[in-house]
Scaffold this motif. Structure first.
Motif, PDB file in Angstrom:
ATOM      1  N   PRO A  22       0.821  -1.218   0.000  1.00  0.00           N
ATOM      2  CA  PRO A  22       0.000   0.000   0.000  1.00  0.00           C
ATOM      3  C   PRO A  22       0.857   1.270   0.000  1.00  0.00           C
ATOM      4  O   PRO A  22       0.514   2.231  -0.693  1.00  0.00           O
ATOM      5  CB  PRO A  22      -0.834  -0.132   1.276  1.00  0.00           C
ATOM      6  N   VAL A  23       1.952   1.281   0.751  1.00  0.00           N
ATOM      7  CA  VAL A  23       2.781   2.497   0.787  1.00  0.00           C
ATOM      8  C   VAL A  23       3.370   2.769  -0.592  1.00  0.00           C
ATOM      9  O   VAL A  23       3.384   3.918  -1.060  1.00  0.00           O
ATOM     10  CB  VAL A  23       3.891   2.375   1.853  1.00  0.00           C
ATOM     11  N   GLU A  24       3.832   1.725  -1.280  1.00  0.00           N
ATOM     12  CA  GLU A  24       4.379   1.903  -2.636  1.00  0.00           C
ATOM     13  C   GLU A  24       3.310   2.391  -3.604  1.00  0.00           C
ATOM     14  O   GLU A  24       3.545   3.273  -4.422  1.00  0.00           O
ATOM     15  CB  GLU A  24       4.970   0.581  -3.161  1.00  0.00           C
ATOM     16  N   ARG A  25       2.141   1.799  -3.505  1.00  0.00           N
ATOM     17  CA  ARG A  25       1.028   2.209  -4.368  1.00  0.00           C
ATOM     18  C   ARG A  25       0.661   3.685  -4.087  1.00  0.00           C
ATOM     19  O   ARG A  25       0.480   4.477  -4.997  1.00  0.00           O
ATOM     20  CB  ARG A  25      -0.170   1.285  -4.099  1.00  0.00           C
ATOM     21  N   GLY A  26       0.597   4.043  -2.819  1.00  0.00           N
ATOM     22  CA  GLY A  26       0.254   5.410  -2.451  1.00  0.00           C
ATOM     23  C   GLY A  26       1.299   6.400  -2.944  1.00  0.00           C
ATOM     24  O   GLY A  26       0.969   7.473  -3.455  1.00  0.00           O
ATOM     25  N   LYS A  27       2.575   6.020  -2.816  1.00  0.00           N
ATOM     26  CA  LYS A  27       3.660   6.897  -3.287  1.00  0.00           C
ATOM     27  C   LYS A  27       3.538   7.108  -4.796  1.00  0.00           C
ATOM     28  O   LYS A  27       3.646   8.225  -5.291  1.00  0.00           O
ATOM     29  CB  LYS A  27       5.008   6.255  -2.943  1.00  0.00           C
ATOM     30  N   TYR A  28       3.285   6.008  -5.498  1.00  0.00           N
ATOM     31  CA  TYR A  28       3.121   6.110  -6.956  1.00  0.00           C
ATOM     32  C   TYR A  28       1.983   7.080  -7.306  1.00  0.00           C
ATOM     33  O   TYR A  28       2.146   7.979  -8.126  1.00  0.00           O
ATOM     34  CB  TYR A  28       2.862   4.722  -7.563  1.00  0.00           C
ATOM     35  N   LEU A  29       0.842   6.910  -6.655  1.00  0.00           N
ATOM     36  CA  LEU A  29      -0.313   7.758  -6.986  1.00  0.00           C
ATOM     37  C   LEU A  29      -0.049   9.223  -6.652  1.00  0.00           C
ATOM     38  O   LEU A  29      -0.267  10.108  -7.476  1.00  0.00           O
ATOM     39  CB  LEU A  29      -1.561   7.271  -6.233  1.00  0.00           C
ATOM     40  N   VAL A  30       0.450   9.476  -5.450  1.00  0.00           N
ATOM     41  CA  VAL A  30       0.670  10.866  -5.006  1.00  0.00           C
ATOM     42  C   VAL A  30       1.701  11.550  -5.895  1.00  0.00           C
ATOM     43  O   VAL A  30       1.554  12.720  -6.242  1.00  0.00           O
ATOM     44  CB  VAL A  30       1.111  10.882  -3.519  1.00  0.00           C
ATOM     45  N   GLU A  31       2.740  10.800  -6.297  1.00  0.00           N
ATOM     46  CA  GLU A  31       3.832  11.428  -7.049  1.00  0.00           C
ATOM     47  C   GLU A  31       3.628  11.401  -8.559  1.00  0.00           C
ATOM     48  O   GLU A  31       4.436  11.934  -9.303  1.00  0.00           O
ATOM     49  CB  GLU A  31       5.164  10.742  -6.701  1.00  0.00           C
ATOM     50  N   SER A  32       2.545  10.757  -9.026  1.00  0.00           N
ATOM     51  CA  SER A  32       2.352  10.731 -10.479  1.00  0.00           C
ATOM     52  C   SER A  32       0.959  11.250 -10.834  1.00  0.00           C
ATOM     53  O   SER A  32       0.744  12.460 -10.829  1.00  0.00           O
ATOM     54  CB  SER A  32       2.580   9.311 -11.024  1.00  0.00           C
ATOM     55  N   ILE A  33       0.021  10.372 -11.080  1.00  0.00           N
ATOM     56  CA  ILE A  33      -1.275  10.781 -11.622  1.00  0.00           C
ATOM     57  C   ILE A  33      -2.056  11.727 -10.688  1.00  0.00           C
ATOM     58  O   ILE A  33      -2.692  12.672 -11.156  1.00  0.00           O
ATOM     59  CB  ILE A  33      -2.128   9.542 -12.026  1.00  0.00           C
ATOM     60  N   ALA A  34      -1.976  11.532  -9.358  1.00  0.00           N
ATOM     61  CA  ALA A  34      -2.749  12.412  -8.470  1.00  0.00           C
ATOM     62  C   ALA A  34      -2.048  13.756  -8.273  1.00  0.00           C
ATOM     63  O   ALA A  34      -2.695  14.778  -8.071  1.00  0.00           O
ATOM     64  CB  ALA A  34      -3.007  11.734  -7.128  1.00  0.00           C
ATOM     65  N   GLY A  35      -0.741  13.764  -8.316  1.00  0.00           N
ATOM     66  CA  GLY A  35       0.023  15.018  -8.253  1.00  0.00           C
ATOM     67  C   GLY A  35      -0.394  15.946  -7.122  1.00  0.00           C
ATOM     68  O   GLY A  35      -0.496  17.156  -7.310  1.00  0.00           O
ATOM     69  N   CYS A  36      -0.614  15.391  -5.924  1.00  0.00           N
ATOM     70  CA  CYS A  36      -1.046  16.219  -4.789  1.00  0.00           C
ATOM     71  C   CYS A  36      -0.068  17.385  -4.575  1.00  0.00           C
ATOM     72  O   CYS A  36      -0.471  18.479  -4.198  1.00  0.00           O
ATOM     73  CB  CYS A  36      -1.117  15.389  -3.508  1.00  0.00           C
ATOM     74  N   GLY A  37       1.208  17.135  -4.832  1.00  0.00           N
ATOM     75  CA  GLY A  37       2.229  18.153  -4.607  1.00  0.00           C
ATOM     76  C   GLY A  37       2.125  19.332  -5.555  1.00  0.00           C
ATOM     77  O   GLY A  37       2.678  20.403  -5.278  1.00  0.00           O
ATOM     78  N   ASN A  38       1.419  19.165  -6.660  1.00  0.00           N
ATOM     79  CA  ASN A  38       1.255  20.276  -7.610  1.00  0.00           C
ATOM     80  C   ASN A  38       0.558  21.444  -6.903  1.00  0.00           C
ATOM     81  O   ASN A  38       0.762  22.602  -7.253  1.00  0.00           O
ATOM     82  CB  ASN A  38       0.451  19.814  -8.821  1.00  0.00           C
ATOM     83  N   CYS A  39      -0.278  21.131  -5.923  1.00  0.00           N
ATOM     84  CA  CYS A  39      -0.900  22.180  -5.106  1.00  0.00           C
ATOM     85  C   CYS A  39      -0.255  22.270  -3.722  1.00  0.00           C
ATOM     86  O   CYS A  39      -0.132  23.348  -3.166  1.00  0.00           O
ATOM     87  CB  CYS A  39      -2.390  21.914  -4.926  1.00  0.00           C
TER      88      CYS A  39
END
Ligand code: HEC
Ligand code: HEC
Length: 283
Positions: A22-39
């Protein structure tokens, strides 16, 4: 014999995805398609300050309507998400509700996050727990518009992502709940509401920032004003590198650097879905 080998190879290739924690999956999502850091990641003169990733982004000003302050999502207890339980975070991210009952405001994309699958939401939270704590007290957002009593009726049923074998359905999940592409790329009507039913993907939303003013483009299959005549490679280059088919560099706020990390399989599904968006003329 040859068939068996193929099956064994296929099973082996399928393993890494299945074995993702789950942590790897979450990291992938946050750092790619979800791009939470963009905001949610602070910006310096040379772009995002990755040593303080997710510790609170620059204010997002929408005329006189609001000044929104993207929160500190690191594990810091006092100023980040460390003080919330997993259940509280689930409600915050998907339904926009804080434990004190107050509503989280736009442009946090609740229109779309309400469709996040339970497993992906759990993975995102598991990953956020591992983001090194950065102490950063983000000022309160100011909304001069009334927020509704709630963004969504409470989510009572389990939510599952569509199967990856159904490329178009999975691509729709990527472009909607996970990537909120369709939020930035759908125009608003005169009533200030997104025209998801009639103009999905037609572009034309304006974004003002340090870059000047950009306007989202038409990503429907329309051959003149949309992507109808673009090749898959040209679409992929625009999404990952921010360069359009004429070689022009595209402006923010689209998070090109995040989408550069989207897996090849997910990119294929995303583009397959974009191809199915009914043609609309750019407003
Ligand atoms: C388009 C910009 C944008 C994106 C993308 C975005 N957020 Fe937000 N988020 C905001 C803003 C702005 C706020 C603050 C709103 C307010 O103060 O009411 C916020 C608030 C939050 C909060 C509430 C925190 C608190 O302490 O009140 C959480 C949790 C959160 N975001 C998580 C996420 C996660 C996880 C992602 C990616 C999956 C994400 N956000 C993507 C803009 C964004
Ligand atoms: C935060 C808003 C935002 C989000 C989210 C966003 N985009 Fe964009 N996109 C834009 C803007 C603005 C432009 C145009 C920039 C310019 O003209 O300089 C653009 C340009 C594009 C283009 C180039 C089209 C052309 O005609 O040049 C494509 C393709 C595209 N986006 C697809 C996507 C996809 C797919 C996603 C989701 C994975 C996405 N966008 C998410 C704002 C956004």
């Amino acid at each position: 014999m040859r068939l068996m080998l193929a099956a064994a190879v296929a099973a082996f290739l399928a393993l890494p995805a299945a074995a993702q924690t789950p942590v790897e999956r979450g990291k992938y999502l946050v750092e790619s398609i979800a791009g939470c850091g963009n905001c949610h990641t602070p910006q310096g003169p040379n772009g995002p300050i990755m040593s303080r990733a997710l510790s609170g982004g620059p204010p997002m000003v929408e005329g006189k309507l609001f000044t929104a302050q993207p929160s500190n999502l690191t594990s810091d207890h006092a100023t980040g998400l460390g003080r919330y339980t997993d259940a509280e975070l689930k409600l915050m991210i998907r339904e926009g509700k804080r434990p004190d009952g107050s509503l989280i405001g736009p442009p946090m994309p609740f229109n779309f996050y309400r469709g996040l699958a339970d497993a992906d939401l759990d993975a995102i939270i598991a990953y956020l727990r591992t983001v090194p704590a950065v102490k950063n007290a983000v000022p309160k957002s100011v909304y001069n518009i009334p927020l509704p009593p709630a963004w969504t009726p409470p989510i009572a049923e389990p939510i599952e992502a569509p199967p990856r074998t159904d490329k178009v359905a999975y691509g729709r999940y990527l472009a909607g709940p996970l990537g909120h592409c369709l939020e930035c790329h759908t125009p608003m009507g005169p009533d200030g509401r997104f025209q998801f039913d009639t103009m999905l993907g037609a572009g034309g939303l304006k974004f003002e920032g340090p870059w000047g003013i950009s306007m989202s483009r038409n990503i429907t299959s329309d051959p003149e004003t949309g992507l109808g005549q673009w090749s898959d490679a040209e679409i992929e280059q625009a999404i990952r590198k921010g360069v359009d088919r004429h070689g022009r560099h595209l402006m923010p706020p689209m998070g090109y650097a995040y989408y550069a990390k989207v897996s090849a399989e997910d990119m294929t599904a995303l583009i397959a879905f974009l191809r199915t968006l009914p043609p609309k003329k750019m407003p």
